[in-house]
Motif scaffolding. Structure first.
Motif, mmCIF file in Angstrom:
data_model
loop_
_atom_site.group_PDB
_atom_site.id
_atom_site.type_symbol
_atom_site.label_atom_id
_atom_site.label_comp_id
_atom_site.label_asym_id
_atom_site.label_seq_id
_atom_site.Cartn_x
_atom_site.Cartn_y
_atom_site.Cartn_z
ATOM 1 N N GLN A 1 51.331 37.777 27.537
ATOM 2 C CA GLN A 1 50.398 36.686 27.814
ATOM 3 C C GLN A 1 49.031 37.279 28.104
ATOM 4 O OE1 GLN A 1 51.820 33.574 30.227
ATOM 5 N NE2 GLN A 1 49.823 32.620 30.435
ATOM 6 N N SER A 2 48.074 36.874 27.320
ATOM 7 C CA SER A 2 46.714 37.377 27.513
ATOM 8 C C SER A 2 46.011 36.602 28.610
ATOM 9 C CB SER A 2 45.917 37.254 26.211
ATOM 10 O OG SER A 2 46.491 38.075 25.220
ATOM 11 N N LEU A 3 45.092 37.277 29.262
ATOM 12 C CA LEU A 3 44.213 36.618 30.223
ATOM 13 C C LEU A 3 43.192 35.791 29.456
ATOM 14 C CD1 LEU A 3 43.591 39.749 32.423
ATOM 15 C CD2 LEU A 3 44.667 37.668 33.251
ATOM 16 N N SER A 4 42.734 34.711 30.049
ATOM 17 C CA SER A 4 41.641 33.963 29.425
ATOM 18 C C SER A 4 40.402 34.854 29.420
ATOM 19 C CB SER A 4 41.365 32.674 30.205
ATOM 20 O OG SER A 4 40.794 32.996 31.466
ATOM 21 N N ASP A 5 39.481 34.569 28.507
ATOM 22 C CA ASP A 5 38.240 35.350 28.453
ATOM 23 C C ASP A 5 37.495 35.290 29.781
ATOM 24 O OD1 ASP A 5 38.785 36.046 25.842
ATOM 25 O OD2 ASP A 5 37.445 34.532 24.960
ATOM 26 N N GLY A 6 37.492 34.108 30.407
ATOM 27 C CA GLY A 6 36.787 33.947 31.679
ATOM 28 C C GLY A 6 37.401 34.779 32.787
ATOM 29 N N PRO B 1 47.157 32.620 41.138
ATOM 30 C CA PRO B 1 47.882 31.530 40.481
ATOM 31 C C PRO B 1 48.301 31.864 39.046
ATOM 32 C CG PRO B 1 45.669 30.807 41.141
ATOM 33 C CD PRO B 1 45.828 32.221 41.585
ATOM 34 N N PHE B 2 47.488 32.634 38.324
ATOM 35 C CA PHE B 2 47.849 33.040 36.963
ATOM 36 C C PHE B 2 49.160 33.816 36.981
ATOM 37 C CE2 PHE B 2 47.814 36.308 33.643
ATOM 38 C CZ PHE B 2 47.675 35.528 32.505
ATOM 39 N N TYR B 3 49.257 34.797 37.886
ATOM 40 C CA TYR B 3 50.482 35.597 37.954
ATOM 41 C C TYR B 3 51.623 34.845 38.634
ATOM 42 C CZ TYR B 3 47.904 39.342 35.916
ATOM 43 O OH TYR B 3 47.171 40.089 35.035
ATOM 44 N N GLY B 4 51.300 33.895 39.493
ATOM 45 C CA GLY B 4 52.342 33.087 40.120
ATOM 46 C C GLY B 4 53.177 32.348 39.093
ATOM 47 N N GLU B 5 52.519 31.821 38.071
ATOM 48 C CA GLU B 5 53.244 31.099 37.022
ATOM 49 C C GLU B 5 54.133 32.047 36.213
ATOM 50 O OE1 GLU B 5 52.241 28.453 33.062
ATOM 51 O OE2 GLU B 5 50.797 28.435 34.716
ATOM 52 N N ILE B 6 53.620 33.211 35.862
ATOM 53 C CA ILE B 6 54.421 34.188 35.112
ATOM 54 C C ILE B 6 55.613 34.636 35.951
ATOM 55 C CG2 ILE B 6 54.439 36.509 34.104
ATOM 56 C CD1 ILE B 6 51.485 36.046 33.329
ATOM 57 N N ILE B 7 55.369 34.924 37.219
ATOM 58 C CA ILE B 7 56.441 35.399 38.100
ATOM 59 C C ILE B 7 57.493 34.313 38.302
ATOM 60 C CG2 ILE B 7 56.936 36.094 40.483
ATOM 61 C CD1 ILE B 7 54.228 37.711 40.263
ATOM 62 N N SER B 8 57.083 33.064 38.422
ATOM 63 C CA SER B 8 58.039 31.962 38.545
ATOM 64 C C SER B 8 58.923 31.870 37.299
ATOM 65 C CB SER B 8 57.299 30.647 38.780
ATOM 66 O OG SER B 8 58.216 29.572 38.841
ATOM 67 N N ASN B 9 58.310 32.017 36.122
ATOM 68 C CA ASN B 9 59.093 32.018 34.875
ATOM 69 C C ASN B 9 60.088 33.175 34.856
ATOM 70 O OD1 ASN B 9 57.733 29.773 33.895
ATOM 71 N ND2 ASN B 9 56.246 30.986 32.768
ATOM 72 N N THR C 1 48.280 45.342 24.781
ATOM 73 C CA THR C 1 47.466 44.410 25.539
ATOM 74 C C THR C 1 48.171 43.057 25.612
ATOM 75 O OG1 THR C 1 45.413 45.550 25.008
ATOM 76 C CG2 THR C 1 45.224 43.222 25.607
ATOM 77 N N GLY C 2 48.303 42.539 26.823
ATOM 78 C CA GLY C 2 48.979 41.264 27.052
ATOM 79 C C GLY C 2 50.416 41.405 27.509
ATOM 80 N N ASP C 3 51.020 42.577 27.307
ATOM 81 C CA ASP C 3 52.411 42.775 27.734
ATOM 82 C C ASP C 3 52.515 42.750 29.251
ATOM 83 O OD1 ASP C 3 53.353 42.972 25.159
ATOM 84 O OD2 ASP C 3 53.624 45.149 25.184
ATOM 85 N N PHE C 4 53.565 42.127 29.739
ATOM 86 C CA PHE C 4 53.909 42.061 31.154
ATOM 87 C C PHE C 4 55.344 42.550 31.251
ATOM 88 C CE2 PHE C 4 55.818 40.185 34.840
ATOM 89 C CZ PHE C 4 54.820 39.908 35.767
ATOM 90 N N ILE C 5 55.579 43.615 32.033
ATOM 91 C CA ILE C 5 56.937 44.139 32.184
ATOM 92 C C ILE C 5 57.292 44.235 33.662
ATOM 93 C CG2 ILE C 5 56.969 45.399 29.986
ATOM 94 C CD1 ILE C 5 56.448 47.983 31.577
ATOM 95 N N ALA C 6 58.583 44.086 33.950
ATOM 96 C CA ALA C 6 59.074 44.188 35.326
ATOM 97 C C ALA C 6 60.250 45.152 35.355
ATOM 98 C CB ALA C 6 59.491 42.812 35.837
ATOM 99 N N TRP C 7 60.413 45.846 36.489
ATOM 100 C CA TRP C 7 61.458 46.854 36.645
ATOM 101 C C TRP C 7 61.852 46.934 38.115
ATOM 102 C CZ3 TRP C 7 56.301 47.801 35.893
ATOM 103 C CH2 TRP C 7 55.647 48.506 36.906
#
Length: 195
Positions: free
Chosen positions: A22-27, A64-72, A143-149
């Motif tokens: 998931q990419s960050l918005s440009d802003g 909040p951006f990462y909160g949504e990813i972490i909730s998923n 770029t855009g990859d999110f990984i957890a371990w």
């Protein structure tokens, strides 16, 4: 009995418990860049907000951006409905002129899951896991990859070789404050409730 290195059998993906892209918005990405540029004082050291993240306005939007990813992620891992948790977020920047991030782990006894979001990374794989024999293995990291371990896994970052390229990531940890499943209820020291 033949000794096999199971780490090598299943590869680096043994360490990755969840991934998405998931990419960050440009802003939001521009906000991160501005924050890094205005706060990176020692240009020979990699930049981190690990110790000073609460003083930067950019975290009002990153959390909040990462909160949504972490909730998923917690939903996919089966933990969203049986746990209460908190997460941390910090950002880091390194390039060919800065130091790298030496091998380390995030586990202090409370953290369960660690994660990194590769906000802007070169084609060179810099992030690695390190085993007990000092072997490095490099997961896919675009770029855009999110990984957890698991937080106990030793990992580090090689120095960026490409000149004039800032490698920018956000990272964090997840601490289970409460875990309640099958009549097993565990409370961490961070839990505000008293039982």
């Amino acid at each position: 009995f033949s000794k096999k290195n199971s780490w090598r059998v299943c590869g680096v993906d043994c360490m990755i418990i969840w991934r998405t892209n998931q990419s960050l918005s440009d802003g939001l990405y521009s906000e991160m860049l501005e924050s890094i540029e205005s706060n990176h004082e020692n240009k020979e050291e990699f930049f981190t907000t690990f110790y000073d993240k609460n003083n930067l306005d950019v975290f009002n939007n990153l959390v909040p951006f990462y909160g949504e990813i972490i909730s998923n992620m917690m939903t996919d891992l089966g933990l969203e409905h049986i746990s209460r948790y908190q997460y941390t977020v910090w950002m880091q920047m390194s390039n060919s002129s800065t130091t790298s991030h030496k091998p380390h782990a995030h586990f202090t006894g409370l953290e369960s899951i660690s994660w990194v979001h590769f906000a802007n990374v070169p084609s060179q794989k810099c992030f690695y896991f390190k085993d007990s024999n000092s072997n490095k293995t490099y997961p896919d990291q675009n770029t855009g990859d999110f990984i957890a371990w698991p937080s106990w896994a030793i990992h580090g970052v090689d120095q960026v070789k490409q000149s004039n390229f800032d490698r920018i990531i956000c990272a964090g940890n997840i601490v289970l404050k409460e875990y309640d499943f099958n009549n097993l209820r565990l409370l961490s020291e961070l839990n505000e409730e008293k039982t």
